[in-house]
Design a protein around this motif. Sequence first.
Motif, PDB file in Angstrom:
ATOM      1  N   MET A   1      21.874  -8.961   2.421  1.00 50.80           N
ATOM      2  CA  MET A   1      22.916  -9.852   1.975  1.00 50.80           C
ATOM      3  C   MET A   1      23.759  -9.121   0.932  1.00 50.80           C
ATOM      4  O   MET A   1      23.248  -8.439   0.057  1.00 50.80           O
ATOM      5  N   ILE A   2      25.083  -9.286   1.035  1.00 51.42           N
ATOM      6  CA  ILE A   2      26.028  -8.666   0.118  1.00 51.42           C
ATOM      7  C   ILE A   2      26.819  -9.781  -0.559  1.00 51.42           C
ATOM      8  O   ILE A   2      27.427 -10.607   0.126  1.00 51.42           O
ATOM      9  N   GLU A   3      26.780  -9.814  -1.885  1.00 50.59           N
ATOM     10  CA  GLU A   3      27.561 -10.824  -2.594  1.00 50.59           C
ATOM     11  C   GLU A   3      28.971 -10.283  -2.787  1.00 50.59           C
ATOM     12  O   GLU A   3      29.183  -9.280  -3.468  1.00 50.59           O
ATOM     13  N   LEU A   4      29.932 -10.925  -2.141  1.00 52.30           N
ATOM     14  CA  LEU A   4      31.321 -10.495  -2.231  1.00 52.30           C
ATOM     15  C   LEU A   4      31.976 -11.027  -3.495  1.00 52.30           C
ATOM     16  O   LEU A   4      32.757 -10.335  -4.142  1.00 52.30           O
ATOM     17  N   GLU A   5      31.682 -12.255  -3.814  1.00 50.21           N
ATOM     18  CA  GLU A   5      32.150 -12.921  -5.029  1.00 50.21           C
ATOM     19  C   GLU A   5      31.230 -14.106  -5.238  1.00 50.21           C
ATOM     20  O   GLU A   5      30.469 -14.465  -4.341  1.00 50.21           O
ATOM     21  N   PRO A   6      31.262 -14.726  -6.407  1.00 48.04           N
ATOM     22  CA  PRO A   6      30.364 -15.865  -6.626  1.00 48.04           C
ATOM     23  C   PRO A   6      30.529 -16.932  -5.542  1.00 48.04           C
ATOM     24  O   PRO A   6      31.640 -17.372  -5.252  1.00 48.04           O
ATOM     25  N   GLY A   7      29.436 -17.290  -4.904  1.00 51.17           N
ATOM     26  CA  GLY A   7      29.438 -18.322  -3.880  1.00 51.17           C
ATOM     27  C   GLY A   7      29.861 -17.844  -2.499  1.00 51.17           C
ATOM     28  O   GLY A   7      29.962 -18.638  -1.578  1.00 51.17           O
ATOM     29  N   ASN A   8      30.112 -16.565  -2.357  1.00 55.23           N
ATOM     30  CA  ASN A   8      30.547 -16.034  -1.062  1.00 55.23           C
ATOM     31  C   ASN A   8      29.743 -14.774  -0.759  1.00 55.23           C
ATOM     32  O   ASN A   8      29.860 -13.780  -1.469  1.00 55.23           O
ATOM     33  N   THR A   9      28.932 -14.853   0.268  1.00 55.72           N
ATOM     34  CA  THR A   9      28.104 -13.706   0.631  1.00 55.72           C
ATOM     35  C   THR A   9      28.325 -13.328   2.087  1.00 55.72           C
ATOM     36  O   THR A   9      28.755 -14.139   2.908  1.00 55.72           O
ATOM     37  N   LEU A  10      28.031 -12.095   2.376  1.00 53.52           N
ATOM     38  CA  LEU A  10      28.071 -11.581   3.739  1.00 53.52           C
ATOM     39  C   LEU A  10      26.641 -11.238   4.117  1.00 53.52           C
ATOM     40  O   LEU A  10      25.987 -10.453   3.440  1.00 53.52           O
ATOM     41  N   GLU A  11      26.168 -11.883   5.155  1.00 55.48           N
ATOM     42  CA  GLU A  11      24.806 -11.638   5.604  1.00 55.48           C
ATOM     43  C   GLU A  11      24.852 -10.841   6.912  1.00 55.48           C
ATOM     44  O   GLU A  11      25.614 -11.181   7.821  1.00 55.48           O
ATOM     45  N   ILE A  12      24.039  -9.826   7.009  1.00 52.50           N
ATOM     46  CA  ILE A  12      23.945  -8.994   8.205  1.00 52.50           C
ATOM     47  C   ILE A  12      22.535  -9.159   8.759  1.00 52.50           C
ATOM     48  O   ILE A  12      21.558  -8.934   8.046  1.00 52.50           O
ATOM     49  N   SER A  13      22.444  -9.576  10.023  1.00 52.01           N
ATOM     50  CA  SER A  13      21.125  -9.809  10.600  1.00 52.01           C
ATOM     51  C   SER A  13      21.089  -9.335  12.051  1.00 52.01           C
ATOM     52  O   SER A  13      22.120  -9.214  12.711  1.00 52.01           O
ATOM     53  N   LEU A  14      19.886  -9.079  12.522  1.00 51.91           N
ATOM     54  CA  LEU A  14      19.666  -8.675  13.902  1.00 51.91           C
ATOM     55  C   LEU A  14      19.201  -9.893  14.691  1.00 51.91           C
ATOM     56  O   LEU A  14      18.268 -10.591  14.292  1.00 51.91           O
ATOM     57  N   LYS A  15      19.877 -10.182  15.771  1.00 50.58           N
ATOM     58  CA  LYS A  15      19.558 -11.331  16.629  1.00 50.58           C
ATOM     59  C   LYS A  15      19.338 -10.834  18.045  1.00 50.58           C
ATOM     60  O   LYS A  15      19.613  -9.681  18.362  1.00 50.58           O
ATOM     61  N   GLU A  16      18.862 -11.703  18.906  1.00 50.48           N
ATOM     62  CA  GLU A  16      18.739 -11.404  20.330  1.00 50.48           C
ATOM     63  C   GLU A  16      19.592 -12.376  21.113  1.00 50.48           C
ATOM     64  O   GLU A  16      19.658 -13.564  20.785  1.00 50.48           O
ATOM     65  N   ASP A  17      20.252 -11.871  22.164  1.00 54.61           N
ATOM     66  CA  ASP A  17      21.007 -12.779  23.020  1.00 54.61           C
ATOM     67  C   ASP A  17      20.072 -13.366  24.081  1.00 54.61           C
ATOM     68  O   ASP A  17      18.860 -13.110  24.063  1.00 54.61           O
ATOM     69  N   ALA A  18      20.604 -14.146  25.002  1.00 55.09           N
ATOM     70  CA  ALA A  18      19.792 -14.831  26.020  1.00 55.09           C
ATOM     71  C   ALA A  18      19.039 -13.859  26.925  1.00 55.09           C
ATOM     72  O   ALA A  18      17.980 -14.190  27.453  1.00 55.09           O
ATOM     73  N   GLN A  19      19.558 -12.652  27.083  1.00 53.06           N
ATOM     74  CA  GLN A  19      18.901 -11.642  27.918  1.00 53.06           C
ATOM     75  C   GLN A  19      17.926 -10.763  27.122  1.00 53.06           C
ATOM     76  O   GLN A  19      17.364  -9.820  27.658  1.00 53.06           O
TER      77      GLN A  19
END
Length: 88
Positions: A1-19
């Motif tokens: 998670m990266i805090e861009l400014e107070p109350g605003n973050t950028l989250e980077i995560s690994l997900k899987e699609d339906a396949q």
Amino acid sequence: MIELEPGNTLEISLKEDAQGRGRVELTLQAHGYSLNLTPHQARVLATELIMAVNRAEVRVNLKHNQNVTRGAQPIEQRRGLFSQAFAK
């Protein structure tokens, strides 16, 4: 998670699609925006970010070096100081 400014973050995560393929998801929490990328797209984005940061750092360094150079003494004065130091 990266805090861009107070109350605003950028989250980077690994997900899987339906396949079952891996996806990289970027989520801007304050606005609820989400970007779902393939690993290749995420890699290209990361490369572009790194190149942009490098260009920004080079610009800052060039500006800093120009300011340092402008503040330096003219070469004639530096030679004069050098000669004075070794004068008898």
